[in-house]
Design an enzyme around this catalytic site. Structure first.
Site, PDB file in Angstrom:
ATOM      1  N   LYS A 181     -18.275   9.442 -33.943  1.00 55.32           N
ATOM      2  CA  LYS A 181     -17.705  10.628 -33.303  1.00 55.32           C
ATOM      3  C   LYS A 181     -17.513  11.787 -34.306  1.00 55.32           C
ATOM      4  CE  LYS A 181     -17.713   8.839 -29.178  1.00 55.32           C
ATOM      5  NZ  LYS A 181     -17.332   7.531 -28.887  1.00 55.32           N
TER       6      LYS A 181
HETATM    7  C1  LIG Z   1     -17.047   6.539 -27.691  1.00 55.77           C
HETATM    8  C2  LIG Z   1     -16.612   6.719 -26.292  1.00 55.77           C
HETATM    9  C3  LIG Z   1     -15.486   6.060 -25.764  1.00 55.77           C
HETATM   10  C4  LIG Z   1     -14.788   4.964 -26.498  1.00 55.77           C
HETATM   11  O1  LIG Z   1     -14.245   5.322 -27.683  1.00 55.77           O
HETATM   12  P1  LIG Z   1     -13.639   4.182 -28.631  1.00 55.77           P
HETATM   13  O2  LIG Z   1     -12.807   4.939 -29.596  1.00 55.77           O
HETATM   14  O3  LIG Z   1     -14.804   3.483 -29.251  1.00 55.77           O
HETATM   15  O4  LIG Z   1     -12.831   3.273 -27.761  1.00 55.77           O
HETATM   16  C5  LIG Z   1     -15.060   6.372 -24.501  1.00 55.77           C
HETATM   17  N1  LIG Z   1     -15.727   7.256 -23.742  1.00 55.77           N
HETATM   18  C6  LIG Z   1     -16.819   7.887 -24.176  1.00 55.77           C
HETATM   19  C7  LIG Z   1     -17.493   8.873 -23.298  1.00 55.77           C
HETATM   20  C8  LIG Z   1     -17.309   7.622 -25.457  1.00 55.77           C
HETATM   21  O5  LIG Z   1     -18.443   8.215 -25.876  1.00 55.77           O
END
Ligand SMILES: *Cc1c(COP(=O)(O)O)cnc(C)c1O
Length: 381
Positions: A181
């Site tokens: 992210k």
């Molecule tokens: C990455 C992601 C998540 C989950 O995030 P985590 O921190 O790995 O739990 C949820 N929704 C979307 C759209 C994502 O891309």
């Protein structure tokens, strides 16, 4: 050339921050977590922030805070990661899917309105790739039908709508610090809200339901469990990385934006490729740079295109496999439901996420663009 799809930006300061926590002797949630929460609150511009071990945990608490019942319906997008939908199911409610817009890949406000029934309780939106949804229209719907808006803002830390940061103006927003992210703590997440009631629930539920955190107990052995809670806290080791990352977020986004602009300039007059439409009132954080292939003018499909790029050493991805394609969710879709999700299917057939991250070099970007042009030249109809 070998180009990975994604790569985190981890420098000396992150390493030193981790080392500092390791030396301090306090490894679990403590001072660094509080500092990270303050930094996020200031950055986002909201009243309350709780950092957690993932965005998935944030989504789980967000949906649980709504006190849903079995018959309650939550409208969401089918073009998202499974965690979005799982949070609805774990809260005991039913997910209802509204189709996306072909130009933004975000949930379409008109489609949301079509799906509203007496049982609808909330709208769970997701800002695809960091591009904010059409918030004016969605906020209007939420007011008209008295529905809560929950944001899966996993991609959208730093994104803006009408000059306001995502997370600063709606009820609940969930952010991710997963390794891919825009900022990362390896694994991690946060929930942002402007409502004291929701924050109180999160505080009560996120750490076993224990009323006072162990770090606040100052050596006392006594604690009370006031709610059968979860183990969703973030450690100081990870919060220390987050603190260094958030300082650089605006620089990261600027670099991503610069790369996006190079791609967009290269594909502007290309009849074989289109890209996400970013309107002037939105600031995209460019977590993703997705392109759509004009299959009508090519003799190959999307999967073949991805394989060809892979052979040239370029890793790409697909965001996302629509929810209705996964075995776990088949029961939520009738044939008629699927017919109403035509834009999702249209986009899914054509979409490819290109590499976009601060460490991507100009040479690599040029190579990606020329490789795409080579493939198109070979397989144009
Ligand atoms: C990455 C992601 C998540 C989950 O995030 P985590 O921190 O790995 O739990 C949820 N929704 C979307 C759209 C994502 O891309």
């Amino acid at each position: 050339m070998k180009i990975p799809f994604t790569k985190p930006t981890i420098k000396k300061q992150e390493k030193e921050a981790v080392f500092g926590v390791l030396k301090s002797g306090w490894l679990t949630s403590g001072a660094k977590v509080i500092e990270f929460e303050q930094a996020l609150k200031k950055y986002i511009g909201c009243k309350f922030v709780k950092v957690l071990n993932s965005c998935t945990s944030a989504l789980n608490l967000a949906l649980l805070s709504l006190n849903l019942k079995k018959q309650d319906q939550i409208i969401t997008t089918p073009f998202t990661f499974c965690a979005t939908v799982n949070s609805i199911i774990h809260a005991g409610a039913k997910p209802i899917f509204a189709d996306i817009d072909r130009e933004t890949f975000n949930i379409h406000p008109q489609e949301i309105e079509k799906k509203i029934t007496k049982k609808t309780k909330a709208i769970l939106i997701m800002h695809y790739g960091g591009l904010p949804c059409d918030m004016d229209a969605i906020l209007e719907i939420s007011k008209k039908y008295k529905l809560v808006i929950v944001e899966d803002a996993a991609h959208a830390l730093g994104s803006q709508y009408n000059g306001k940061k995502i997370g600063s103006f709606s009820t609940i927003s969930c952010f991710s610090f997963h390794a891919t992210k825009n900022i990362t703590t390896g694994e991690g997440g946060a929930i942002a809200t402007n409502e004291k009631k929701i924050f109180d629930f999160v505080n009560k539920a996120y750490f076993h339901g224990i009323d006072i955190q162990s770090w606040q107990r100052k050596g006392s052995w006594f604690y009370k469990v006031i709610y059968p809670g979860f183990k969703y806290n973030l450690s100081d080791i990870l919060a220390a990385i987050g603190l260094e990352q958030i300082k650089q977020l605006d620089i990261f986004i600027k670099k991503r934006e610069k790369i996006a602009n190079i791609y967009t300039e290269a594909f502007k007059k290309n009849e074989f490729i289109s890209y996400q439409k970013v309107s002037a009132n939105k600031r995209d954080s460019y977590y993703l740079y997705p392109i759509l292939l004009n299959l009508e003018k090519l003799s190959i499909d999307r999967n073949f295109f991805i394989e060809k790029l892979q052979k040239k050493g370029i890793n790409t991805s697909v965001h996302f496999i629509p929810i209705y394609k996964h075995p776990a969710y088949k029961k939520f879709f009738t044939k008629d439901d699927l017919k109403q999700l035509r834009n999702t299917e249209y986009v899914y057939q054509r979409i490819v996420s290109l590499p976009i991250y601060p460490l991507l070099t100009q040479n690599q970007i040029n190579y990606i663009i020329s490789s795409i042009n080579d493939i198109i030249k070979k397989y144009r109809r």
